[in-house]
Motif scaffolding. Structure first.
Motif, mmCIF file in Angstrom:
data_model
loop_
_atom_site.group_PDB
_atom_site.id
_atom_site.type_symbol
_atom_site.label_atom_id
_atom_site.label_comp_id
_atom_site.label_asym_id
_atom_site.label_seq_id
_atom_site.Cartn_x
_atom_site.Cartn_y
_atom_site.Cartn_z
ATOM 1 N N LEU A 159 0.833 -1.203 0.000
ATOM 2 C CA LEU A 159 0.000 0.000 0.000
ATOM 3 C C LEU A 159 0.868 1.254 0.000
ATOM 4 N N LYS A 160 1.907 1.244 0.798
ATOM 5 C CA LYS A 160 2.825 2.387 0.842
ATOM 6 C C LYS A 160 3.455 2.628 -0.533
ATOM 7 N N GLN A 161 3.845 1.551 -1.201
ATOM 8 C CA GLN A 161 4.449 1.675 -2.531
ATOM 9 C C GLN A 161 3.435 2.147 -3.578
ATOM 10 N N LEU A 162 2.194 1.700 -3.438
ATOM 11 C CA LEU A 162 1.149 2.161 -4.361
ATOM 12 C C LEU A 162 0.958 3.669 -4.235
ATOM 13 N N ILE A 163 0.930 4.155 -3.009
ATOM 14 C CA ILE A 163 0.782 5.595 -2.786
ATOM 15 C C ILE A 163 1.996 6.345 -3.340
ATOM 16 N N GLN A 164 3.178 5.758 -3.173
ATOM 17 C CA GLN A 164 4.382 6.366 -3.725
ATOM 18 C C GLN A 164 4.294 6.465 -5.256
#
Length: 302
Positions: free
Chosen positions: A250-255
């Motif tokens: 999820l963090k990478q998707l937001i990034q």
């Protein structure tokens, strides 16, 4: 002593002057009233030669709704263009069930299929039927993953002769139908070699295929070389699932979405992991929140 007839004459002159002044005032008033009468659009005996002036009607204050509509016509609302995100799903060709789950996301995904995978052709066919884009996930030699190098069929090795490189590449291209482009599987060693990559890219250019550099190594020259050769190309900005924990994905998707906001576009690569599918399916609203839309890789290559 003044003569009586002189006094009488002076008095008559004064009366005459007063009478003439009064008549002049009356005449001016009459002319003024006639002019006002004519300006209102009525017939006039004095100003008939001038025709009838346009009638000046009282103008009421316009309705606020009309003002709003006029304002919107004068200054149309500018719709901010959406930022583009190309989302590539690597290592496909091993599960049709996974492909059906990806199709259910209703996103314009780019499906990267490994040659010699058991369901390569079926995956390509099904992806096409579900409005997804197909590319070849081309195996290239890794710098340090010797086990993967040995186990991956269709791998192009560093140090291969030109003849061998082109033969292996040709065989890989025939394994996956309907492809629009190519991205590299592994390749930290080969993507740093100008000679081998030049052979590969020249063959892709022949079929007008685009190239996405997966950037599996900071030493890769593949994207830069593709640009030098005038090949439609792009490079990966974010790996979504280098770790398979949902919070990390999820963090990478937001990034990825933030990068798209900053650049106007971004390329993300993910894999058909259960955790990745879950994060995507549960967070589809994020694309709208960040004003992003998922597009095919062919729509962002230059």
């Amino acid at each position: 002593m003044p003569r009586p007839d002189s006094h009488t004459s002076s008095f008559k002159k004064t009366r005459l002057i007063l009478s003439l002044s009064f008549l002049f005032i009356v005449l001016c008033s009459a002319i003024g009233l006639e002019y006002i009468h004519w300006k209102k659009g009525n017939k006039s005996f004095l100003f008939y030669r001038l025709g009838t002036p346009p009638i000046q009607e009282d103008i009421e204050a316009p309705d606020p709704l009309i003002l709003d509509s006029l304002t919107s016509l004068e200054e149309p609302t500018r719709v901010q263009p959406k930022n583009k995100v190309a989302l590539l799903v690597d290592d496909m060709g091993y599960s049709l069930k996974t492909l059906r789950e990806l199709a259910a996301l209703n996103l314009s995904l780019t499906i990267a299929i490994l040659p010699y995978s058991p369901w390569a052709k079926e995956t390509a066919q099904m992806a096409l039927q579900n409005n997804m884009e197909v590319i070849l996930h081309l195996p290239l030699e890794s710098l340090n993953d010797f086990n993967a190098n040995a186990a991956t069929e269709g791998l192009i090795h560093s140090g291969m002769s030109e003849k061998d490189v082109l033969e292996v590449l040709e065989a890989n291209l025939t394994q996956v139908p309907f492809i629009r482009g190519v991205n590299n599987h592994m390749g930290s060693k080969v993507t740093a070699e100008r000679e081998t990559m030049s052979l590969i890219l020249a063959r892709l250019k022949k079929d007008n295929l685009y190239f996405i550099d997966s950037v599996t190594s900071g030493s890769s020259i593949a994207f830069k070389l593709a640009r030098e050769m005038s090949i439609a190309s792009a490079y990966r900005h974010v790996f979504l699932d280098s770790e398979t924990e949902e919070g990390y994905i999820l963090k990478q998707l937001i990034q990825l979405l933030r990068q798209a906001q900053n650049r106007g576009m971004a390329v993300g690569i993910c894999h058909p992991y259960d955790s990745t599918l879950k994060v995507l399916s549960e967070n589809l609203e994020l694309f709208a929140e960040y004003n992003c839309e998922v597009v095919f890789a062919s729509q962002i290559v230059e």
